[in-house]
Motif scaffolding. Structure first.
Motif, PDB file in Angstrom:
ATOM      1  N   VAL A  87      16.646  71.248  40.065  1.00 23.55           N
ATOM      2  CA  VAL A  87      17.383  70.339  40.951  1.00 23.55           C
ATOM      3  C   VAL A  87      17.471  68.957  40.325  1.00 23.55           C
ATOM      4  CG1 VAL A  87      17.375  69.213  43.212  1.00 23.55           C
ATOM      5  CG2 VAL A  87      16.750  71.631  43.020  1.00 23.55           C
ATOM      6  N   PHE A  88      16.367  68.505  39.732  1.00 24.52           N
ATOM      7  CA  PHE A  88      16.319  67.189  39.085  1.00 24.52           C
ATOM      8  C   PHE A  88      17.346  67.103  37.952  1.00 24.52           C
ATOM      9  CE2 PHE A  88      14.501  64.645  35.577  1.00 24.52           C
ATOM     10  CZ  PHE A  88      14.508  63.388  36.175  1.00 24.52           C
ATOM     11  N   ILE A  89      17.397  68.121  37.097  1.00 28.50           N
ATOM     12  CA  ILE A  89      18.328  68.122  35.964  1.00 28.50           C
ATOM     13  C   ILE A  89      19.771  68.185  36.449  1.00 28.50           C
ATOM     14  CG2 ILE A  89      19.153  69.520  34.018  1.00 28.50           C
ATOM     15  CD1 ILE A  89      16.666  67.838  33.430  1.00 28.50           C
ATOM     16  N   THR A  90      20.026  69.022  37.452  1.00 23.98           N
ATOM     17  CA  THR A  90      21.392  69.160  37.971  1.00 23.98           C
ATOM     18  C   THR A  90      21.921  67.825  38.495  1.00 23.98           C
ATOM     19  OG1 THR A  90      20.980  71.470  38.564  1.00 23.98           O
ATOM     20  CG2 THR A  90      22.851  70.383  39.623  1.00 23.98           C
ATOM     21  N   LEU A  91      21.074  67.112  39.225  1.00 25.12           N
ATOM     22  CA  LEU A  91      21.509  65.852  39.837  1.00 25.12           C
ATOM     23  C   LEU A  91      21.437  64.675  38.876  1.00 25.12           C
ATOM     24  CD1 LEU A  91      19.821  66.135  43.359  1.00 25.12           C
ATOM     25  CD2 LEU A  91      22.225  66.524  42.784  1.00 25.12           C
ATOM     26  N   CYS A  92      20.336  64.570  38.143  1.00 26.68           N
ATOM     27  CA  CYS A  92      20.048  63.351  37.378  1.00 26.68           C
ATOM     28  C   CYS A  92      20.460  63.412  35.921  1.00 26.68           C
ATOM     29  CB  CYS A  92      18.559  63.018  37.465  1.00 26.68           C
ATOM     30  SG  CYS A  92      18.014  62.672  39.149  1.00 26.68           S
ATOM     31  N   TYR A  93      20.807  64.603  35.416  1.00 30.91           N
ATOM     32  CA  TYR A  93      21.328  64.679  34.051  1.00 30.91           C
ATOM     33  C   TYR A  93      22.836  64.916  34.050  1.00 30.91           C
ATOM     34  CZ  TYR A  93      21.812  65.802  29.122  1.00 30.91           C
ATOM     35  OH  TYR A  93      22.199  65.792  27.805  1.00 30.91           O
ATOM     36  N   PHE A  94      23.294  65.791  34.943  1.00 28.54           N
ATOM     37  CA  PHE A  94      24.722  66.118  34.967  1.00 28.54           C
ATOM     38  C   PHE A  94      25.479  65.439  36.101  1.00 28.54           C
ATOM     39  CE2 PHE A  94      22.875  69.753  32.679  1.00 28.54           C
ATOM     40  CZ  PHE A  94      23.659  69.718  31.537  1.00 28.54           C
ATOM     41  N   GLY A  95      24.966  65.502  37.313  1.00 23.55           N
ATOM     42  CA  GLY A  95      25.727  65.024  38.467  1.00 23.55           C
ATOM     43  C   GLY A  95      25.973  63.528  38.483  1.00 23.55           C
ATOM     44  N   LEU A  96      24.955  62.746  38.803  1.00 26.08           N
ATOM     45  CA  LEU A  96      25.119  61.301  38.948  1.00 26.08           C
ATOM     46  C   LEU A  96      25.519  60.590  37.648  1.00 26.08           C
ATOM     47  CD1 LEU A  96      22.149  60.518  41.361  1.00 26.08           C
ATOM     48  CD2 LEU A  96      24.595  60.343  41.877  1.00 26.08           C
ATOM     49  N   PRO A  97      24.874  60.865  36.510  1.00 26.55           N
ATOM     50  CA  PRO A  97      25.223  60.110  35.302  1.00 26.55           C
ATOM     51  C   PRO A  97      26.683  60.263  34.881  1.00 26.55           C
ATOM     52  CG  PRO A  97      23.131  61.215  34.998  1.00 26.55           C
ATOM     53  CD  PRO A  97      23.704  61.741  36.274  1.00 26.55           C
ATOM     54  N   SER A 118      24.802  53.882  23.789  1.00 25.83           N
ATOM     55  CA  SER A 118      23.948  54.097  22.615  1.00 25.83           C
ATOM     56  C   SER A 118      22.545  53.542  22.819  1.00 25.83           C
ATOM     57  CB  SER A 118      24.583  53.473  21.368  1.00 25.83           C
ATOM     58  OG  SER A 118      24.590  52.060  21.443  1.00 25.83           O
ATOM     59  N   CYS A 119      22.334  52.798  23.928  1.00 24.54           N
ATOM     60  CA  CYS A 119      20.988  52.333  24.289  1.00 24.54           C
ATOM     61  C   CYS A 119      20.092  53.487  24.722  1.00 24.54           C
ATOM     62  CB  CYS A 119      21.055  51.335  25.444  1.00 24.54           C
ATOM     63  SG  CYS A 119      22.044  49.863  25.154  1.00 24.54           S
ATOM     64  N   MET A 120      20.662  54.629  25.024  1.00 25.51           N
ATOM     65  CA  MET A 120      19.910  55.727  25.623  1.00 25.51           C
ATOM     66  C   MET A 120      18.677  56.143  24.817  1.00 25.51           C
ATOM     67  SD  MET A 120      19.386  59.258  25.866  1.00 25.51           S
ATOM     68  CE  MET A 120      20.761  60.115  25.102  1.00 25.51           C
ATOM     69  N   ILE A 173      27.168  52.349  33.450  1.00 23.16           N
ATOM     70  CA  ILE A 173      26.927  53.043  32.173  1.00 23.16           C
ATOM     71  C   ILE A 173      25.462  52.945  31.781  1.00 23.16           C
ATOM     72  CG2 ILE A 173      27.518  53.081  29.719  1.00 23.16           C
ATOM     73  CD1 ILE A 173      30.271  51.803  30.709  1.00 23.16           C
ATOM     74  N   LEU A 174      24.865  51.750  31.965  1.00 25.79           N
ATOM     75  CA  LEU A 174      23.438  51.589  31.670  1.00 25.79           C
ATOM     76  C   LEU A 174      22.590  52.481  32.576  1.00 25.79           C
ATOM     77  CD1 LEU A 174      23.076  47.738  31.100  1.00 25.79           C
ATOM     78  CD2 LEU A 174      22.645  49.551  29.426  1.00 25.79           C
ATOM     79  N   ALA A 175      22.979  52.593  33.851  1.00 31.99           N
ATOM     80  CA  ALA A 175      22.252  53.465  34.775  1.00 31.99           C
ATOM     81  C   ALA A 175      22.330  54.920  34.321  1.00 31.99           C
ATOM     82  CB  ALA A 175      22.811  53.317  36.193  1.00 31.99           C
ATOM     83  N   ALA A 176      23.509  55.336  33.840  1.00 26.66           N
ATOM     84  CA  ALA A 176      23.665  56.707  33.325  1.00 26.66           C
ATOM     85  C   ALA A 176      22.778  56.925  32.102  1.00 26.66           C
ATOM     86  CB  ALA A 176      25.129  56.961  32.968  1.00 26.66           C
ATOM     87  N   ALA A 177      22.720  55.929  31.205  1.00 28.74           N
ATOM     88  CA  ALA A 177      21.869  56.035  30.017  1.00 28.74           C
ATOM     89  C   ALA A 177      20.396  56.121  30.400  1.00 28.74           C
ATOM     90  CB  ALA A 177      22.118  54.840  29.093  1.00 28.74           C
TER      91      ALA A 177
END
Length: 317
Positions: A87-97, A118-120, A173-177
């Motif tokens: 659930v964490f990966i689905t939302l926080c890696y793919f969904g929201l970012p 590129s700050c990621m 964008i920073l939040a996504a990174a």
């Protein structure tokens, strides 16, 4: 006998050279694929709202990921004990970012988006120190300072202020990174045994469906108004940038060290800036070029800590 041995060695050297050439070309393919992703997003969101664009991209990619999983005979289901992680990966890696990236590119150019994202890897370094107790060397701290200082100068040279819509785009964008970096560190802790195919396939499908349905309710997109360019951009993002880039990256993981492969994140912004400037028909200013080079050089230092390299050179063979 000597002639046959020489011919055999020559053939072996030729095979090694071709293998290295193929690896180099594939590495550049990933850099180009991910470097053009940002322009693809910018073209897609010209006529497709951000939530809908994110969802459609993943829904286009999902069937091919399933096909890839079937070819490799790998399950697309996470182990039951990893349900929370799934659930964490689905939302926080793919969904929201990816929604945040699409939203950000409605206000920020594709080249600047790539530079900010590129700050990621630097965020990964910071999270690793916080959660995994990994050491940050002084040279890495200097690289972080140089990189983020250069980023601030880039934003200033682009005329972005606190009142500017572009600043909201940069924050997105920073939040996504940040979220991607956190996911990488948590994956290292809890999901190291999960295959790359399993990690991507079902989360990308569910995230795509959720983004699409939320976009349908909130954004209420008019599909008749979506331009052909945006549709082609979505197809490119789904088929080539997502699936193609993933397959090649997965292939390279078996042939390159993680440190060398991580330099993809330093190189792809260069492609993004050049391609974005070409598409917009705008020259790259001297200030932007200088601070971009400084930013990427600073982040490159974080990947090659000088102290660690010197210690290895000083240690006896």
């Amino acid at each position: 006998m000597a002639i046959a041995t020489a011919i055999g060695k020559a053939g072996q050297l030729r095979k090694q050279w071709l293998a290295r050439l193929a690896t180099t070309l594939l590495f550049l393919t990933v850099c180009l694929s991910w470097g053009t992703t940002w322009l693809g997003i910018q073209i897609a969101v010209e006529t497709v709202p951000p939530l809908t664009a994110s969802g459609l991209r993943f829904l286009i990619a999902f069937p091919l990921f399933v096909t890839f999983a079937l070819i490799r005979s790998e399950s697309i289901l996470f182990p039951r004990r990893h349900l929370g992680f799934f659930v964490f990966i689905t939302l926080c890696y793919f969904g929201l970012p990816y929604y945040l990236l699409n939203y950000g590119e409605t206000h920020v150019s594709s080249g600047l988006t790539a530079l900010v994202f590129s700050c990621m890897p630097v965020f990964i370094l910071i999270f690793s120190a916080l959660f995994l107790r990994e050491r940050i060397y002084w040279s890495q701290a200097a690289g972080i300072t140089i990189g983020f200082g250069s980023l601030l100068m880039i934003l200033r040279s682009q005329g972005l202020s606190l009142e500017h819509d572009g600043f909201a785009g940069v924050l997105a964008i920073l939040a996504a990174a940040l979220m991607h970096a956190l996911c990488y560190v948590v994956t290292k802790q809890k999901g190291a045994e999960i295959s790359v195919v399993t990690f991507n396939t079902l989360p990308i499908g569910l995230a795509g469906l959720m983004l699409f349905l939320v976009g349908l309710g909130i954004e209420q997109p008019e599909y008749a108004e979506i331009s052909a360019r945006s549709w082609w951009a979505l197809i490119y993002l789904g088929l080539f940038a997502s699936v193609g880039g993933f397959i090649v990256y997965f292939f390279l993981l078996k042939r390159l060290s993680p440190v060398i492969l991580s330099f993809v994140f330093i190189i792809f912004p260069v492609f993004a800036v050049i391609v974005g400037a070409w598409y917009e028909g705008l020259p790259v200013s001297g200030d932007l070029a200088f601070y971009s080079i400084l930013l990427l050089a600073g982040f490159a230092i974080t990947k090659l800590p000088v102290e660690k390299l010197l210690a290895r050179l000083a240690s006896p063979a």
